[in-house]
Design an enzyme around this catalytic site. Structure first.
Site, PDB file in Angstrom:
ATOM      1  CG  HIS A 122      -0.306  -0.065   2.532  1.00 54.95           C
ATOM      2  ND1 HIS A 122      -1.015   0.064   3.710  1.00 54.95           N
ATOM      3  CD2 HIS A 122       0.998  -0.245   2.899  1.00 54.95           C
ATOM      4  CE1 HIS A 122      -0.181  -0.048   4.734  1.00 54.95           C
ATOM      5  NE2 HIS A 122       1.036  -0.239   4.269  1.00 54.95           N
ATOM      6  CG  HIS A 123       4.014   2.020   2.241  1.00 53.11           C
ATOM      7  ND1 HIS A 123       3.310   2.917   3.021  1.00 53.11           N
ATOM      8  CD2 HIS A 123       4.404   1.022   3.086  1.00 53.11           C
ATOM      9  CE1 HIS A 123       3.276   2.486   4.267  1.00 53.11           C
ATOM     10  NE2 HIS A 123       3.920   1.334   4.331  1.00 53.11           N
ATOM     11  CB  ALA A 124       4.012   1.110  -4.606  1.00 53.08           C
ATOM     12  CG  ASN A 182       2.504   6.474   1.636  1.00 54.83           C
ATOM     13  OD1 ASN A 182       2.672   5.328   2.062  1.00 54.83           O
ATOM     14  ND2 ASN A 182       3.302   7.026   0.736  1.00 54.83           N
TER      15      ASN A 182
END
Length: 318
Positions: free
Chosen positions: A103-105, A144
Site C-alpha cells: 500500500h505504499h507504492a 499513503n
C-alpha cells in the site's frame, strides 16, 4: 533482510493455515505489463524491467525497497494474485492473498518495501467494472500510496495505523478526508505509538461507516506489523486485535452480503504469521484457541489511551 523475513512469515503462515483452517488454495496467474500501467507510470514500469535484469541486489528507493534479479516477474505474479482474486470472487465470498497489500507504492516510484501498489490496481479494476468498494487498511504504517492514488475516487477508505507525525511514512492526518468523488470518504485513524489491543478494538468502531456506504466489495489490508514482537515495533498488538478485525468484517459481511478480498500486508516478527492466522479465524467464525492461539490482550497505559480517544473523537467531529 526484509524480503527474507517476508518469505519466512509466508511459509509459517501457509503451514499453520493448512493445519488449522479449512481452505481452498488457488494458484495465481501472472499479470501482463499493461496491467501495471493502470496505476503506475510507463517510465517506472520500464525501470522495474531494467533493474530486474541486473545480477545483484540494490534499492528502488532511498533504501527500503530492494530490487533483485527477477523482481519484475515476481511483481507480475503479485499483481496477478489480485486479478485472480477478483475473478474467483464471483464464486467465492472470502479470498485472502497472503503475499500482497503493497500500500505504499506510488504511481512513479517504490516506497516502504512496496515495488508496486497491487491493492490500488485491484480497487481501480473493481470500480471500473461498476463495483462499490470499501478499503479497510490496518497496518503499523499509514497506507499513503493507496490514499494518494484513490483520494478523489468514490472509494471508502478506512486506515488504522501508528502515527506521531514522524513515524514512517509520516502521512495520515485526520484532516485528510478526500476530494472530488472521494470527499468525506477518507478516514485516518492514527493511533499513538505503543497502543495496545484495547485501543485497537475501540478504533474498529469506525468500521461502522461501512454499513452506511453499503459496498459490494470490502478490501482488507490486514498488515500484522503492529504486533508487539514485530521488528519494526510501533504498536503493542497481539493476535487478538486481528481476530477482532476478522470477526467485525465477517459480521458486516453477513449483514450486507459484500465480497471480501484480504491481503497479508506487512509483518516482520517471529510470530507475525499468528496475526494472519487470527484474522482468518475471525473471518471464518472460529475461536482463537481452536487454531492454537492463546487469546491474550494487551492493555494501553492511561496517557496513551487518553490521547488515542482524543484523536478518535476529533475524527468523529470532522
Amino acid at each position: 533482510m526484509i524480503r527474507d523475513m517476508s518469505k519466512q512469515r509466508i511459509r509459517k503462515f501457509i503451514e499453520s493455515a493448512r493445519k488449522n483452517l479449512s481452505l481452498i488454495e488457488i494458484a495465481p496467474e501472472p499479470a501482463v505489463e499493461e496491467v501495471l500501467k493502470e496505476v503506475h507510470t510507463e517510465e517506472y514500469v520500464k525501470s522495474l524491467k531494467e533493474v530486474s535484469k541486473i545480477p545483484y541486489i540494490g534499492f528502488l528507493d532511498s533504501g527500503d525497497t530492494v530490487h533483485y534479479p527477477g523482481i519484475y516477474e515476481d511483481v507480475l505474479l503479485v499483481v496477478g494474485s489480485s486479478l485472480t482474486a477478483i475473478a474467483r470472487s464471483k464464486y467465492i465470498d472470502q479470498i485472502y492473498v497472503p503475499l500482497g497489500g503493497f500500500h505504499h507504492a506510488l504511481p512513479g516510484r517504490a516506497m516502504g518495501f512496496c515495488p508496486v501498489n497491487d491493492v490500488a490496481i485491484a480497487v481501480k479494476r473493481l470500480i471500473r467494472s461498476g463495483e462499490k468498494v470499501a478499503i479497510v487498511d490496518v497496518d503499523a504504517h499509514h497506507g499513503n500510496g493507496l490514499q494518494e492514488i484513490l483520494y478523489r475516487d468514490p472509494v471508502l477508505k478506512i486506515n488504522i495505523f501508528a502515527y506521531n507525525g514522524v513515524f514512517f511514512p509520516g502521512t495520515g492526518k485526520i484532516e485528510e478526508r478526500g476530494e472530488g468523488e472521494g470527499a468525506n470518504l477518507n478516514y485516518n485513524i492514527g493511533l499513538p505509538l505503543g497502543s495496545g489491543d484495547d485501543v485497537f478494538e475501540e478504533s474498529l468502531s469506525f468500521l461502522d461507516v461501512v454499513k452506511d456506504f453499503s459496498p459490494s466489495y470490502v478490501v482488507v489490508v490486514a498488515g500484522v506489523d503492529g504486533m508487539r514482537n514485530d521488528n519494526l515495533a510501533s504498536l503493542s498488538l497481539t493476535p487478538h486485535s486481528f481476530y477482532m478485525l476478522g470477526k467485525k468484517i465477517e459480521k458486516m459481511q453477513r449483514e450486507l452480503s459484500f465480497k471480501v478480498i484480504g491481503y497479508g500486508g506487512g509483518g516482520y516478527g517471529e510470530c507475525s504469521h499468528l496475526g494472519m492466522l487470527a484474522f482468518l479465524a475471525g473471518l471464518s467464525r472460529l475461536s482463537l484457541t481452536s487454531v492454537g492461539i492463546d487469546n491474550v490482550k494487551t492493555i494501553t497505559d492511561s496517557s496513551t489511551l487518553i490521547e488515542a480517544r482524543k484523536r478518535m473523537d476529533k475524527l468523529r467531529r470532522s
